[in-house]
Design a protein around this motif. Structure first.
Motif, short mmCIF file in Angstrom:
data_model
loop_
_atom_site.label_atom_id
_atom_site.label_comp_id
_atom_site.label_asym_id
_atom_site.label_seq_id
_atom_site.Cartn_x
_atom_site.Cartn_y
_atom_site.Cartn_z
N LYS A 6 0.83 -1.20 0.00
CA LYS A 6 0.00 0.00 0.00
C LYS A 6 0.86 1.25 0.00
O LYS A 6 0.57 2.23 -0.70
CB LYS A 6 -0.92 0.01 1.22
CG LYS A 6 -2.01 -1.02 1.18
CD LYS A 6 -2.83 -0.95 2.44
CE LYS A 6 -3.80 -2.09 2.54
NZ LYS A 6 -4.53 -2.08 3.79
N LEU A 10 0.96 4.13 -2.90
CA LEU A 10 0.70 5.52 -2.56
C LEU A 10 1.87 6.41 -2.97
O LEU A 10 1.66 7.48 -3.54
CB LEU A 10 0.44 5.64 -1.06
CG LEU A 10 0.16 7.05 -0.54
CD1 LEU A 10 -1.10 7.60 -1.19
CD2 LEU A 10 0.03 7.03 0.96
N MET A 13 1.86 6.86 -6.73
CA MET A 13 0.81 7.77 -7.17
C MET A 13 1.20 9.22 -6.93
O MET A 13 0.96 10.08 -7.77
CB MET A 13 -0.51 7.45 -6.46
CG MET A 13 -1.18 6.19 -6.92
SD MET A 13 -2.64 5.68 -5.97
CE MET A 13 -3.43 7.18 -5.55
N VAL A 30 -6.79 15.31 -3.71
CA VAL A 30 -6.07 14.04 -3.85
C VAL A 30 -6.24 13.21 -2.58
O VAL A 30 -6.54 12.01 -2.64
CB VAL A 30 -4.57 14.29 -4.15
CG1 VAL A 30 -3.78 13.00 -4.06
CG2 VAL A 30 -4.41 14.93 -5.52
N LEU A 31 -6.07 13.85 -1.42
CA LEU A 31 -6.22 13.12 -0.16
C LEU A 31 -7.65 12.65 0.06
O LEU A 31 -7.88 11.55 0.58
CB LEU A 31 -5.75 13.99 1.01
CG LEU A 31 -4.26 14.30 1.03
CD1 LEU A 31 -3.94 15.26 2.17
CD2 LEU A 31 -3.44 13.03 1.15
N ILE A 34 -8.11 9.52 -1.96
CA ILE A 34 -7.48 8.36 -1.31
C ILE A 34 -8.34 7.87 -0.16
O ILE A 34 -8.57 6.66 -0.01
CB ILE A 34 -6.06 8.74 -0.85
CG1 ILE A 34 -5.16 8.97 -2.05
CG2 ILE A 34 -5.48 7.65 0.05
CD1 ILE A 34 -3.82 9.58 -1.72
N TYR A 38 -10.22 4.25 0.28
CA TYR A 38 -9.95 3.49 1.50
C TYR A 38 -11.27 3.12 2.19
O TYR A 38 -11.44 1.99 2.65
CB TYR A 38 -9.05 4.32 2.42
CG TYR A 38 -8.61 3.61 3.66
CD1 TYR A 38 -7.71 2.56 3.59
CD2 TYR A 38 -9.07 4.00 4.92
CE1 TYR A 38 -7.28 1.90 4.73
CE2 TYR A 38 -8.65 3.35 6.06
CZ TYR A 38 -7.76 2.31 5.97
OH TYR A 38 -7.35 1.67 7.09
#
Length: 80
Positions: A6, A10, A13, A30-31, A34, A38
């Motif tokens: 993972k 990450l 990316m 972006v966060l 993610i 998740y």
């Protein structure tokens, strides 16, 4: 998926997009993406576990295996 894998995904990316070129709002997007992915993954795993538990419980009941009966407690009468 292991923690190291993972972390590698990450970092891969995030390495394509230079952080100096992103504004604070773009970094937040972006966060958020993610975290959204998740959350979907965790929800899918939770549902998989719940469905598996339902399957196990129904299998036990069809084979005559029932859960232990719960004991009832007797209340004590108190004199006032």
């Amino acid at each position: 998926m292991s923690y190291a894998l993972k972390l590698c995904i990450l970092s891969a990316m995030l390495s394509f997009v230079p952080s100096a070129a992103l504004s604070e709002s773009e970094i937040c997007y972006v966060l958020d993406g993610i975290l959204f992915l998740y959350g979907i993954i965790l929800t899918a795993l939770y549902c998989k576990i719940k469905v598996g538990m339902l399957h196990i419980c129904s299998y036990r009941n069809t084979n005559g295996l029932a859960p232990h009966p719960q004991e009832t407690y007797e209340t004590i009468g108190l004199k006032k």
